[in-house]
Design an enzyme around this catalytic site. Structure first.
Site, short mmCIF file in Angstrom:
data_model
loop_
_atom_site.label_atom_id
_atom_site.label_comp_id
_atom_site.label_asym_id
_atom_site.label_seq_id
_atom_site.Cartn_x
_atom_site.Cartn_y
_atom_site.Cartn_z
N CYS A 174 63.28 42.51 49.12
CA CYS A 174 63.38 43.10 47.78
C CYS A 174 63.57 44.60 47.91
O CYS A 174 62.63 45.34 48.23
CB CYS A 174 62.12 42.78 46.97
SG CYS A 174 62.14 43.57 45.35
N CYS A 232 61.60 46.74 45.29
CA CYS A 232 60.14 46.73 45.51
C CYS A 232 59.78 47.64 46.69
O CYS A 232 58.83 48.42 46.62
CB CYS A 232 59.61 45.34 45.83
SG CYS A 232 60.30 44.01 44.87
N ASP A 233 60.50 47.48 47.81
CA ASP A 233 60.06 48.11 49.06
C ASP A 233 60.93 49.27 49.53
O ASP A 233 60.50 50.04 50.40
CB ASP A 233 60.00 47.05 50.18
CG ASP A 233 59.00 45.95 49.83
OD1 ASP A 233 57.98 46.28 49.20
OD2 ASP A 233 59.25 44.79 50.18
#
Ligand code: NAP
Length: 322
Positions: free
Chosen positions: A136, A139-140
């Site tokens: 992701c 997200c990261d």
């Protein structure tokens, strides 16, 4: 004993297909309930920017689009219950849907459970998942600002997310196992013209290595020469396809295609009458937000007709005078 909630149309999974179906069904007057385990949006939530959803050419984030879908569906009266569906059974003409927070009884249902990422399947992946290995970008990605990032994959997700990640670091490499990308040409052109991105075709990842805490390097192989090299990377983002979430479909005994996706007819009806499927979990030649919404709209329309038939209120059976 826990109460059984009744609804006309139960939608399992609140991604684009489920939310579009909910908007259409509730606007058409069906009592509609979405059962969603996490939050509305499904895979949309991990997409940084969508620019091919009709009407939004300037682009918007997957989160923003999901919010708009949810607001529209709720505005027409659809209910959203945040709970995980554990099993479904057919009892006579009705469906009994067990969840972590009680049972729902529905006359028709849509399975729009989507898909999850496929793993890279190499040594070190599991060990460093969450410690440099990610699936992701939004997200990261920010954890690896300015670091050396490797993206693996050749489809729309890999190319699109590589473009997003390249905004965070000057040193991004994308590898793909074939000698050209599967992704849509427009975004491939953007990828190849981005000076922060190094493109390596005919290359696979063989292993992810680390210092016990974080990713430090990977072993890459040139598929044409067979040569392997160890190269330093801080993060590996894998976008090598999706796996349909068909646990409930299997429980109901629905027909699946050879790749494991749910087979439907053009009404989105599965091999079981009254059960519809839509979005990434459905067997379809093209998976986009727009096509998922289309699946949802058709499923809602056909579910409404199915329920009218069950209730003896089919429009086709109404008499009229010439
Ligand atoms: P995808 O289209 O199936 O692409 C997966 C890629 O990973 C392929 O290039 C595949 O290689 C490669 N791959 C598969 N297994 C691999 C392995 N073990 N090692 C290395 N590479 C491997 O998956 P996706 O990109 O996640 O997209 C899923 C669906 O969502 C697609 O239908 C896509 O069009 C859609 N999507 C749409 C948008 C959008 O509309 N903006 C955005 C993202 C995704 P091969 O090419 O050799 O098979």
């Amino acid at each position: 004993m826990a109460e059984t909630h009744k609804t006309d149309f139960a939608i399992i999974g609140g991604g684009p297909a489920g939310l579009a179906a909910a908007a259409y069904a509730s606007r058409a007057g069906l009592d509609t309930t979405i059962l969603e385990a996490l939050g509305p949006g499904g895979q949309l939530l991990i997409i940084d920017r969508i620019e091919n959803y009709p009407g939004f050419g300037e682009g918007l984030s997957g989160f923003e689009l999901a919010q708009k879908f949810e607001t529209q569906a709720s505005g027409f009266g659809a209910m959203i219950e945040y709970t995980e569906v554990t099993s479904i059974q057919k009892e006579g003409q009705k469906f009994l849907i067990d969840t972590a927070s009680g049972t729902w009884e529905a006359k028709a249902l849509l399975i729009s459970t989507g898909a999850t990422h496929r793993n890279l399947g190499v040594p070190g992946e599991k060990e460093y998942s969450g410690h440099g290995v990610s699936y992701c970008a939004t997200c990261d990605g920010p954890f690896f600002r300015g670091k050396k990032i490797l993206v693996v994959g050749g489809g729309d997700s890999a190319v699109q997310e590589a473009l997003y990640l390249a905004g965070l670091t000057p040193t991004l490499t994308i590898i793909h196992r074939r000698n050209r990308f599967r992704a849509q040409q427009k975004i491939v052109d953007r990828l190849t013209s981005n000076s922060a991105i190094s493109v390596r075709l005919s290359t696979t990842i063989k292993e992810i290595k680390g210092d016990g805490k974080h990713v430090t390097s990977v072993i890459l192989q040139d598929t044409e020469t067979g040569e392997t090299t160890e190269e330093m990377f801080d993060a590996v983002f894998g976008f090598v396809g999706i796996i349909p979430q068909t646990g409930l479909a299997k429980q109901l005994g629905l027909e699946l295609d050879s790749a494991g996706y749910i087979v439907t007819d053009q009404s989105m009806e599965t091999s079981m009458p009254g059960v519809y499927a839509g979005g990434d979990v459905r067997s379809t030649p093209f998976r986009q937000v727009a096509t998922a919404c289309s699946d949802g709209a058709i499923a809602a329309h056909k579910a409404q007709q199915y329920i009218e038939n069950l209730d003896g209120e089919s429009y086709e059976d109404l008499s009229f005078q010439h």
